[in-house]
Design a protein around this motif. Structure first.
Motif, PDB file in Angstrom:
ATOM      1  N   ASP A   1      64.590  27.329  78.507  1.00 32.40           N
ATOM      2  CA  ASP A   1      64.082  28.301  77.534  1.00 32.40           C
ATOM      3  C   ASP A   1      62.954  29.125  78.138  1.00 32.40           C
ATOM      4  O   ASP A   1      62.843  30.324  77.897  1.00 32.40           O
ATOM      5  CB  ASP A   1      63.568  27.560  76.287  1.00 32.40           C
ATOM      6  N   LYS A   2      62.104  28.455  78.925  1.00 25.62           N
ATOM      7  CA  LYS A   2      60.966  29.125  79.554  1.00 25.62           C
ATOM      8  C   LYS A   2      60.867  28.662  81.014  1.00 25.62           C
ATOM      9  O   LYS A   2      61.094  27.490  81.305  1.00 25.62           O
ATOM     10  CB  LYS A   2      59.653  28.802  78.833  1.00 25.62           C
ATOM     11  N   ALA A   3      60.497  29.589  81.903  1.00 26.76           N
ATOM     12  CA  ALA A   3      60.269  29.245  83.311  1.00 26.76           C
ATOM     13  C   ALA A   3      58.880  29.711  83.703  1.00 26.76           C
ATOM     14  O   ALA A   3      58.427  30.783  83.275  1.00 26.76           O
ATOM     15  CB  ALA A   3      61.325  29.885  84.201  1.00 26.76           C
ATOM     16  N   PHE A   4      58.212  28.921  84.531  1.00 28.96           N
ATOM     17  CA  PHE A   4      56.789  29.107  84.811  1.00 28.96           C
ATOM     18  C   PHE A   4      56.567  29.387  86.297  1.00 28.96           C
ATOM     19  O   PHE A   4      57.018  28.625  87.161  1.00 28.96           O
ATOM     20  CB  PHE A   4      56.018  27.864  84.377  1.00 28.96           C
ATOM     21  N   PHE A   5      55.849  30.491  86.580  1.00 29.90           N
ATOM     22  CA  PHE A   5      55.567  30.919  87.949  1.00 29.90           C
ATOM     23  C   PHE A   5      54.094  31.300  88.069  1.00 29.90           C
ATOM     24  O   PHE A   5      53.505  31.835  87.131  1.00 29.90           O
ATOM     25  CB  PHE A   5      56.423  32.141  88.326  1.00 29.90           C
ATOM     26  N   GLY A   6      53.511  31.067  89.240  1.00 32.04           N
ATOM     27  CA  GLY A   6      52.107  31.392  89.454  1.00 32.04           C
ATOM     28  C   GLY A   6      51.904  32.847  89.850  1.00 32.04           C
ATOM     29  O   GLY A   6      52.755  33.456  90.516  1.00 32.04           O
ATOM     30  N   LYS A   7      50.768  33.393  89.475  1.00 39.87           N
ATOM     31  CA  LYS A   7      50.442  34.779  89.811  1.00 39.87           C
ATOM     32  C   LYS A   7      50.066  34.967  91.278  1.00 39.87           C
ATOM     33  O   LYS A   7      49.986  36.102  91.745  1.00 39.87           O
ATOM     34  CB  LYS A   7      49.276  35.276  88.944  1.00 39.87           C
ATOM     35  N   LYS A   8      49.831  33.867  92.015  1.00 31.83           N
ATOM     36  CA  LYS A   8      49.490  34.050  93.428  1.00 31.83           C
ATOM     37  C   LYS A   8      50.590  34.814  94.149  1.00 31.83           C
ATOM     38  O   LYS A   8      50.326  35.664  94.987  1.00 31.83           O
ATOM     39  CB  LYS A   8      49.257  32.699  94.117  1.00 31.83           C
ATOM     40  N   ASP A   9      51.829  34.498  93.825  1.00 30.94           N
ATOM     41  CA  ASP A   9      52.974  35.239  94.376  1.00 30.94           C
ATOM     42  C   ASP A   9      53.283  36.399  93.439  1.00 30.94           C
ATOM     43  O   ASP A   9      54.307  36.420  92.754  1.00 30.94           O
ATOM     44  CB  ASP A   9      54.171  34.306  94.524  1.00 30.94           C
ATOM     45  N   PHE A  10      52.365  37.380  93.429  1.00 34.65           N
ATOM     46  CA  PHE A  10      52.413  38.449  92.429  1.00 34.65           C
ATOM     47  C   PHE A  10      53.687  39.280  92.554  1.00 34.65           C
ATOM     48  O   PHE A  10      54.332  39.605  91.551  1.00 34.65           O
ATOM     49  CB  PHE A  10      51.176  39.346  92.585  1.00 34.65           C
ATOM     50  N   GLN A  11      54.061  39.611  93.779  1.00 35.22           N
ATOM     51  CA  GLN A  11      55.261  40.427  93.979  1.00 35.22           C
ATOM     52  C   GLN A  11      56.512  39.633  93.610  1.00 35.22           C
ATOM     53  O   GLN A  11      57.447  40.171  93.012  1.00 35.22           O
ATOM     54  CB  GLN A  11      55.331  40.912  95.431  1.00 35.22           C
ATOM     55  N   GLN A  12      56.528  38.364  93.959  1.00 39.22           N
ATOM     56  CA  GLN A  12      57.661  37.512  93.589  1.00 39.22           C
ATOM     57  C   GLN A  12      57.838  37.465  92.081  1.00 39.22           C
ATOM     58  O   GLN A  12      58.967  37.491  91.574  1.00 39.22           O
ATOM     59  CB  GLN A  12      57.451  36.102  94.133  1.00 39.22           C
ATOM     60  N   LEU A  13      56.739  37.403  91.349  1.00 45.03           N
ATOM     61  CA  LEU A  13      56.791  37.381  89.894  1.00 45.03           C
ATOM     62  C   LEU A  13      57.468  38.643  89.358  1.00 45.03           C
ATOM     63  O   LEU A  13      58.310  38.588  88.457  1.00 45.03           O
ATOM     64  CB  LEU A  13      55.362  37.247  89.344  1.00 45.03           C
ATOM     65  N   ALA A  14      57.126  39.800  89.952  1.00 49.14           N
ATOM     66  CA  ALA A  14      57.755  41.060  89.546  1.00 49.14           C
ATOM     67  C   ALA A  14      59.249  41.053  89.864  1.00 49.14           C
ATOM     68  O   ALA A  14      60.073  41.539  89.071  1.00 49.14           O
ATOM     69  CB  ALA A  14      57.074  42.232  90.246  1.00 49.14           C
ATOM     70  N   ILE A  15      59.603  40.500  91.014  1.00 49.35           N
ATOM     71  CA  ILE A  15      61.007  40.406  91.417  1.00 49.35           C
ATOM     72  C   ILE A  15      61.785  39.524  90.438  1.00 49.35           C
ATOM     73  O   ILE A  15      62.915  39.852  90.029  1.00 49.35           O
ATOM     74  CB  ILE A  15      61.116  39.833  92.846  1.00 49.35           C
ATOM     75  N   ILE A  16      61.199  38.407  90.036  1.00 49.01           N
ATOM     76  CA  ILE A  16      61.889  37.486  89.133  1.00 49.01           C
ATOM     77  C   ILE A  16      62.063  38.111  87.749  1.00 49.01           C
ATOM     78  O   ILE A  16      63.111  37.947  87.110  1.00 49.01           O
ATOM     79  CB  ILE A  16      61.136  36.143  89.074  1.00 49.01           C
ATOM     80  N   ARG A  17      61.075  38.844  87.305  1.00 49.05           N
ATOM     81  CA  ARG A  17      61.229  39.551  86.022  1.00 49.05           C
ATOM     82  C   ARG A  17      62.344  40.591  86.116  1.00 49.05           C
ATOM     83  O   ARG A  17      63.118  40.783  85.171  1.00 49.05           O
ATOM     84  CB  ARG A  17      59.903  40.191  85.618  1.00 49.05           C
ATOM     85  N   SER A  18      62.437  41.258  87.267  1.00 49.00           N
ATOM     86  CA  SER A  18      63.524  42.204  87.492  1.00 49.00           C
ATOM     87  C   SER A  18      64.868  41.478  87.522  1.00 49.00           C
ATOM     88  O   SER A  18      65.865  41.968  86.969  1.00 49.00           O
ATOM     89  CB  SER A  18      63.296  42.958  88.801  1.00 49.00           C
ATOM     90  N   LEU A  19      64.916  40.313  88.156  1.00 48.47           N
ATOM     91  CA  LEU A  19      66.135  39.505  88.220  1.00 48.47           C
ATOM     92  C   LEU A  19      66.640  39.159  86.818  1.00 48.47           C
ATOM     93  O   LEU A  19      67.848  39.234  86.539  1.00 48.47           O
ATOM     94  CB  LEU A  19      65.847  38.218  88.998  1.00 48.47           C
ATOM     95  N   VAL A  20      65.719  38.785  85.939  1.00 53.28           N
ATOM     96  CA  VAL A  20      66.087  38.439  84.561  1.00 53.28           C
ATOM     97  C   VAL A  20      66.754  39.627  83.873  1.00 53.28           C
ATOM     98  O   VAL A  20      67.747  39.463  83.145  1.00 53.28           O
ATOM     99  CB  VAL A  20      64.844  37.961  83.786  1.00 53.28           C
ATOM    100  N   GLU A  21      66.244  40.824  84.141  1.00 53.58           N
ATOM    101  CA  GLU A  21      66.851  42.028  83.562  1.00 53.58           C
ATOM    102  C   GLU A  21      68.218  42.304  84.175  1.00 53.58           C
ATOM    103  O   GLU A  21      69.183  42.606  83.469  1.00 53.58           O
ATOM    104  CB  GLU A  21      65.929  43.235  83.771  1.00 53.58           C
ATOM    105  N   ILE A  22      68.305  42.211  85.506  1.00 54.47           N
ATOM    106  CA  ILE A  22      69.572  42.496  86.202  1.00 54.47           C
ATOM    107  C   ILE A  22      70.673  41.554  85.734  1.00 54.47           C
ATOM    108  O   ILE A  22      71.812  41.979  85.472  1.00 54.47           O
ATOM    109  CB  ILE A  22      69.379  42.373  87.731  1.00 54.47           C
ATOM    110  N   GLU A  23      70.351  40.262  85.614  1.00 53.87           N
ATOM    111  CA  GLU A  23      71.352  39.265  85.241  1.00 53.87           C
ATOM    112  C   GLU A  23      71.460  39.066  83.725  1.00 53.87           C
ATOM    113  O   GLU A  23      72.271  38.267  83.265  1.00 53.87           O
ATOM    114  CB  GLU A  23      71.029  37.919  85.920  1.00 53.87           C
ATOM    115  N   ASN A  24      70.620  39.788  82.985  1.00 54.68           N
ATOM    116  CA  ASN A  24      70.619  39.703  81.515  1.00 54.68           C
ATOM    117  C   ASN A  24      70.449  38.257  81.048  1.00 54.68           C
ATOM    118  O   ASN A  24      71.217  37.745  80.231  1.00 54.68           O
ATOM    119  CB  ASN A  24      71.910  40.304  80.937  1.00 54.68           C
ATOM    120  N   LEU A  25      69.421  37.599  81.607  1.00 55.75           N
ATOM    121  CA  LEU A  25      69.157  36.201  81.292  1.00 55.75           C
ATOM    122  C   LEU A  25      68.261  36.077  80.066  1.00 55.75           C
ATOM    123  O   LEU A  25      67.444  36.953  79.783  1.00 55.75           O
ATOM    124  CB  LEU A  25      68.493  35.520  82.496  1.00 55.75           C
TER     125      LEU A  25
END
Length: 279
Positions: free
Chosen positions: A142-166
């Motif tokens: 239901d929820k996935a948790f990521f640290g802000k230290k990998d700030f660019q990775q966090l943006a990529i994962i949010r984009s992934l959620v949109e691309i895959e319509n998760l």
């Protein structure tokens, strides 16, 4: 706490929990856990009924084979930390279990993947996208948790959620730091004693930028920051970017959400960090 190595076995267990109406929180990791990871586990525990943590050193996100070889693997210590943090399930698969066939998937994250980390680590974010999407499919959290230290990775994962319509909700956790400001990282254990004394200069430089943003342009601050870091580090980049697009800014007027991001080598160790420049 139970550990699963097989995808199907974990999925069967989680489906049984889901059938009881339990919510699932997921923390993906590559192991070598520290208190930054554990803070995400605590967030997941507070927000969800069941907490799943994956430990998988993902080979396809390493563009440097030597970095993959040297990445710390500390499963027994990790498992002890997770049990103390009241994790419910560890998913600890082999490479063969995750990738039974050659990976051919290619993502297009647009401008998010061509700057900063993407400019220096070719193919890295495609590897991140592939493994995170697969883990999301396996755990169906239901929820996935990521640290802000990998700030660019966090943006990529949010984009992934949109691309895959998760449907998974992405929750960002604050960067956890040592008492001297160094961002907690699995790679910190590879620093020599002398290097460890220099390492906090990254955070002090980020703070210096934040303290001086009223009197200087982003360009001026980036130039000075690179010079400061060059004394003890080999900096790859120091950029002030828009926190959503990740594109570098020349003027403070270009964004309402500036973020300073840095990557620098200290000896054999590559460190990254960032700071949100709240105005």
């Amino acid at each position: 706490m139970k550990t699963y190595n097989k995808i199907q076995e974990l999925q069967n267990e989680l489906q049984a929990q889901r059938n009881q109406g339990k919510t699932i929180g997921f923390v993906p990791t590559m192991g070598a856990l520290h208190q930054g990871h554990i803070s995400l586990v605590h967030q997941a525990r507070a927000a969800c009924d069941i907490v799943v943590v994956s430990i998988f050193v993902n080979p396809i996100q390493f563009n440097n084979p030597e970095d993959l070889k040297k990445y710390p693997r500390t499963y027994e210590a990790d498992a002890k930390l997770l049990e103390e943090a009241t994790c419910d399930y560890i998913f600890y698969p082999t490479v063969g279990e995750m990738y039974p066939e050659k990976v051919t998937k290619k993502y297009d994250f647009g401008n998010l993947e061509t700057v900063m980390e993407g400019a220096f680590r070719e193919g890295h974010f495609n590897g991140v996208g592939v493994v995170v999407n697969k883990l999301f499919e396996i755990v169906n959290a239901d929820k996935a948790f990521f640290g802000k230290k990998d700030f660019q990775q966090l943006a990529i994962i949010r984009s992934l959620v949109e691309i895959e319509n998760l449907s998974v909700e992405i929750i960002a956790g604050e960067t956890m730091r040592e008492c001297d400001g160094l961002a907690m990282s699995s790679r910190n254990v590879r620093l020599t004693e002398e290097e460890r004394t220099f390492a906090p200069e990254i955070f002090s430089t980020l703070n210096w930028v934040k303290e001086n943003m009223e009197n200087h342009s982003p360009i001026e601050l980036m130039e000075v920051a690179m010079k400061r870091l060059s004394v003890h580090f080999k900096p790859e980049y120091f950029q002030i970017v828009d926190g959503l697009s990740l594109q570098m800014i020349n003027s403070w007027d270009e964004t309402n959400y500036p973020v300073a991001c840095v990557a620098a080598h200290l000896g054999q160790v590559r460190l990254i960090d960032n700071i949100e420049l709240n105005r």
